[in-house]
Design a protein around this motif. Structure first.
Motif, PDB file in Angstrom:
ATOM      1  N   GLU A 189       0.848  -1.190   0.000  1.00  0.00           N
ATOM      2  CA  GLU A 189       0.000   0.000   0.000  1.00  0.00           C
ATOM      3  C   GLU A 189       0.883   1.238   0.000  1.00  0.00           C
ATOM      4  O   GLU A 189       1.834   1.336   0.783  1.00  0.00           O
ATOM      5  N   LEU A 190       0.570   2.157  -0.881  1.00  0.00           N
ATOM      6  CA  LEU A 190       1.312   3.407  -1.001  1.00  0.00           C
ATOM      7  C   LEU A 190       0.356   4.587  -0.928  1.00  0.00           C
ATOM      8  O   LEU A 190      -0.755   4.521  -1.445  1.00  0.00           O
ATOM      9  N   ALA A 191       0.802   5.651  -0.286  1.00  0.00           N
ATOM     10  CA  ALA A 191       0.153   6.951  -0.435  1.00  0.00           C
ATOM     11  C   ALA A 191       0.997   7.727  -1.433  1.00  0.00           C
ATOM     12  O   ALA A 191       2.221   7.826  -1.276  1.00  0.00           O
ATOM     13  N   LEU A 192       0.363   8.245  -2.473  1.00  0.00           N
ATOM     14  CA  LEU A 192       1.078   8.940  -3.535  1.00  0.00           C
ATOM     15  C   LEU A 192       0.505  10.345  -3.712  1.00  0.00           C
ATOM     16  O   LEU A 192      -0.697  10.502  -3.920  1.00  0.00           O
ATOM     17  N   VAL A 193       1.365  11.324  -3.611  1.00  0.00           N
ATOM     18  CA  VAL A 193       0.961  12.717  -3.750  1.00  0.00           C
ATOM     19  C   VAL A 193       1.518  13.259  -5.056  1.00  0.00           C
ATOM     20  O   VAL A 193       2.712  13.126  -5.331  1.00  0.00           O
ATOM     21  N   ALA A 194       0.671  13.841  -5.885  1.00  0.00           N
ATOM     22  CA  ALA A 194       1.100  14.477  -7.128  1.00  0.00           C
ATOM     23  C   ALA A 194       0.842  15.974  -7.041  1.00  0.00           C
ATOM     24  O   ALA A 194      -0.266  16.402  -6.711  1.00  0.00           O
ATOM     25  N   ILE A 195       1.874  16.761  -7.317  1.00  0.00           N
ATOM     26  CA  ILE A 195       1.776  18.222  -7.221  1.00  0.00           C
ATOM     27  C   ILE A 195       2.306  18.839  -8.513  1.00  0.00           C
ATOM     28  O   ILE A 195       3.430  18.540  -8.927  1.00  0.00           O
ATOM     29  N   PRO A 196       1.547  19.697  -9.171  1.00  0.00           N
ATOM     30  CA  PRO A 196       2.061  20.404 -10.351  1.00  0.00           C
ATOM     31  C   PRO A 196       3.239  21.292  -9.953  1.00  0.00           C
ATOM     32  O   PRO A 196       3.202  21.975  -8.933  1.00  0.00           O
ATOM     33  N   LYS A 197       4.282  21.294 -10.750  1.00  0.00           N
ATOM     34  CA  LYS A 197       5.461  22.089 -10.422  1.00  0.00           C
ATOM     35  C   LYS A 197       5.166  23.581 -10.219  1.00  0.00           C
ATOM     36  O   LYS A 197       5.745  24.207  -9.330  1.00  0.00           O
ATOM     37  N   PRO A 198       4.268  24.196 -11.028  1.00  0.00           N
ATOM     38  CA  PRO A 198       4.021  25.624 -10.812  1.00  0.00           C
ATOM     39  C   PRO A 198       3.430  25.948  -9.447  1.00  0.00           C
ATOM     40  O   PRO A 198       3.510  27.095  -8.996  1.00  0.00           O
ATOM     41  N   SER A 203       3.088  34.568 -12.931  1.00  0.00           N
ATOM     42  CA  SER A 203       2.382  35.708 -12.379  1.00  0.00           C
ATOM     43  C   SER A 203       1.274  35.235 -11.446  1.00  0.00           C
ATOM     44  O   SER A 203       0.860  34.071 -11.513  1.00  0.00           O
ATOM     45  N   PRO A 204       0.768  36.095 -10.556  1.00  0.00           N
ATOM     46  CA  PRO A 204      -0.363  35.691  -9.704  1.00  0.00           C
ATOM     47  C   PRO A 204      -1.556  35.205 -10.511  1.00  0.00           C
ATOM     48  O   PRO A 204      -2.208  34.227 -10.143  1.00  0.00           O
ATOM     49  N   ARG A 205      -1.841  35.864 -11.626  1.00  0.00           N
ATOM     50  CA  ARG A 205      -2.978  35.450 -12.460  1.00  0.00           C
ATOM     51  C   ARG A 205      -2.735  34.071 -13.072  1.00  0.00           C
ATOM     52  O   ARG A 205      -3.649  33.228 -13.119  1.00  0.00           O
ATOM     53  N   GLU A 206      -1.517  33.826 -13.546  1.00  0.00           N
ATOM     54  CA  GLU A 206      -1.197  32.529 -14.127  1.00  0.00           C
ATOM     55  C   GLU A 206      -1.274  31.424 -13.071  1.00  0.00           C
ATOM     56  O   GLU A 206      -1.753  30.323 -13.347  1.00  0.00           O
ATOM     57  N   PHE A 207      -0.797  31.738 -11.864  1.00  0.00           N
ATOM     58  CA  PHE A 207      -0.848  30.750 -10.788  1.00  0.00           C
ATOM     59  C   PHE A 207      -2.291  30.396 -10.451  1.00  0.00           C
ATOM     60  O   PHE A 207      -2.643  29.224 -10.311  1.00  0.00           O
ATOM     61  N   ARG A 208      -3.138  31.408 -10.324  1.00  0.00           N
ATOM     62  CA  ARG A 208      -4.547  31.157 -10.000  1.00  0.00           C
ATOM     63  C   ARG A 208      -5.194  30.322 -11.106  1.00  0.00           C
ATOM     64  O   ARG A 208      -5.957  29.389 -10.831  1.00  0.00           O
ATOM     65  N   SER A 209      -4.888  30.631 -12.349  1.00  0.00           N
ATOM     66  CA  SER A 209      -5.447  29.882 -13.474  1.00  0.00           C
ATOM     67  C   SER A 209      -4.957  28.440 -13.462  1.00  0.00           C
ATOM     68  O   SER A 209      -5.718  27.509 -13.707  1.00  0.00           O
ATOM     69  N   GLU A 210      -3.662  28.247 -13.158  1.00  0.00           N
ATOM     70  CA  GLU A 210      -3.090  26.896 -13.144  1.00  0.00           C
ATOM     71  C   GLU A 210      -3.702  26.048 -12.035  1.00  0.00           C
ATOM     72  O   GLU A 210      -4.045  24.879 -12.249  1.00  0.00           O
ATOM     73  N   THR A 211      -3.857  26.610 -10.844  1.00  0.00           N
ATOM     74  CA  THR A 211      -4.429  25.847  -9.742  1.00  0.00           C
ATOM     75  C   THR A 211      -5.894  25.535 -10.005  1.00  0.00           C
ATOM     76  O   THR A 211      -6.383  24.459  -9.655  1.00  0.00           O
ATOM     77  N   ALA A 212      -6.600  26.469 -10.655  1.00  0.00           N
ATOM     78  CA  ALA A 212      -8.007  26.225 -10.991  1.00  0.00           C
ATOM     79  C   ALA A 212      -8.117  25.116 -12.020  1.00  0.00           C
ATOM     80  O   ALA A 212      -8.994  24.247 -11.929  1.00  0.00           O
ATOM     81  N   ARG A 213      -7.205  25.103 -12.998  1.00  0.00           N
ATOM     82  CA  ARG A 213      -7.218  24.058 -14.021  1.00  0.00           C
ATOM     83  C   ARG A 213      -6.936  22.704 -13.400  1.00  0.00           C
ATOM     84  O   ARG A 213      -7.593  21.706 -13.702  1.00  0.00           O
ATOM     85  N   TRP A 214      -5.948  22.662 -12.477  1.00  0.00           N
ATOM     86  CA  TRP A 214      -5.587  21.396 -11.857  1.00  0.00           C
ATOM     87  C   TRP A 214      -6.730  20.873 -10.998  1.00  0.00           C
ATOM     88  O   TRP A 214      -7.080  19.705 -11.035  1.00  0.00           O
ATOM     89  N   SER A 215      -7.342  21.768 -10.187  1.00  0.00           N
ATOM     90  CA  SER A 215      -8.387  21.317  -9.262  1.00  0.00           C
ATOM     91  C   SER A 215      -9.660  20.915  -9.976  1.00  0.00           C
ATOM     92  O   SER A 215     -10.497  20.208  -9.429  1.00  0.00           O
TER      93      SER A 215
END
Length: 323
Positions: free
Chosen positions: A123-132, A308-320
């Motif tokens: 059994e493994l717990a695996l965490v994936a995080i986008p680099k940005p 940029s802050p806008r790019e970060f917000r967009s990236e996290t929204a896309r990922w979630s």
């Protein structure tokens, strides 16, 4: 460019290992057996946490996979039962219960999962995080990638305990709570990496200077929303000179102003990744954490995180919003 495209396809394939229990087409299983014995995914917005049960298996990268999407991901493996033998960028390492393993998915070559006992339970717990999303540059993380990290009583222990709590089958989270806990998890991963990589002498544990330094850092964190927070105001609040304050931080490889700015940026980044605050304008979030001028905030954010802050917000929204 071709090498970069292959790396991105590799990252996508391995990331599907986290989120899709049916994906096998991008790997070759050496013995041809089934990949999963069970899987559960915890929705953490900007990060994905997969709790997976396996049979002993050997996964190997195929030379010409089909590109199924676009991913740029770092993965953290936390063995709960069993042993992981991984080859990353030609570097082989073995991790078991009590270790953490951080790697760049794009450079993962193969992985072998082995049982520790008579049964075949892994059994493994695996965490994936986008680099940005990570507040760390790729170069700063490079020395730790592809290596096992023993868990101790410090930040690595906190991180492992937090992941285990999130892995609890009884845990039930609404989307907003999942998003917030995802940002906490990202911060803990970054703190763990920084702690492991940190070098150089610091104040002697238990010394009065260390106690004062910790008290000052706590004070700063509690007053980050004060636009008048400066090295002078911090020194005055603790009845010390500004020069002595600077020496305390220099002993730990920091400057006062830079540490205040970094802490403010981290709080702003967390708010920008919070789904519950998606309608709050960026300049309001910046002002909330002491950045009076939006342009200054945008420059500092891009310098710290590469977007940029806008790019970060967009990236996290896309990922979630990924299925």
């Amino acid at each position: 460019m071709r090498g970069e495209g292959i790396a991105r396809r590799r990252a996508t394939a391995w990331s599907d290992w986290i989120t899709n229990a049916d994906v096998c087409r991008e790997f070759a299983t050496v013995d041809g057996s089934g990949l999963f014995a069970g899987t559960r995914v915890v929705d953490l917005g900007v990060a994905a946490l997969g709790v997976k049960r396996f049979r002993p298996i050997h996964l190997q990268w195929e030379t010409d996979p089909v590109w199924t999407g676009d991913a740029d991901i770092v993965q953290l493996i936390v063995p709960r039962r069993g042993t992981v033998n991984a080859t990353w960028a030609g570097r082989q390492d073995t991790v078991s219960v009590g270790d953490l393993y951080l790697h760049d998915l794009a450079q993962l070559d193969e992985i072998r999962l082995e049982s520790d006992g008579d049964d075949d339970a892994l059994e493994l717990a695996l965490v994936a995080i986008p680099k940005p999303v990570l507040p760390l540059g790729g170069e700063s993380m490079a020395p730790l990638l592809g290596h096992g990290v023993p868990v101790d009583g410090g930040v690595s222990g906190l991180l492992k305990g937090f992941i285990e709590d999130l892995s609890d089958e009884k845990l039930s989270l609404n989307p907003a709570d999942g998003q917030r806990l995802g940002m906490v998890l990202v911060d803990l991963v970054a703190a763990c990496v920084s702690s492991v990589l940190e070098s150089g002498p610091g104040p002697r544990p238990g010394s009065q200077r260390q106690t004062l330094a910790l008290r000052i850092r706590t004070y700063i964190q509690r007053h980050l929303d004060d636009p008048d927070l400066t090295p002078r105001s911090v020194a005055t609040a603790h009845h010390i000179s500004v020069s002595y304050l600077h020496r305390l931080f220099q002993e730990e490889g920091d400057t006062v102003a830079a540490w205040i700015r970094d802490q403010r940026l981290q709080r702003a980044r967390r708010d920008l990744g919070d789904a519950a605050l998606v309608d709050v304008p960026i300049h309001e979030i910046a002002a909330r954490w002491g950045f009076g001028r939006p342009a200054e905030f945008s420059r500092a954010f891009r310098t710290a995180y590469g977007v940029s802050p806008r790019e970060f917000r967009s990236e996290t929204a896309r990922w979630s919003s990924r299925p």
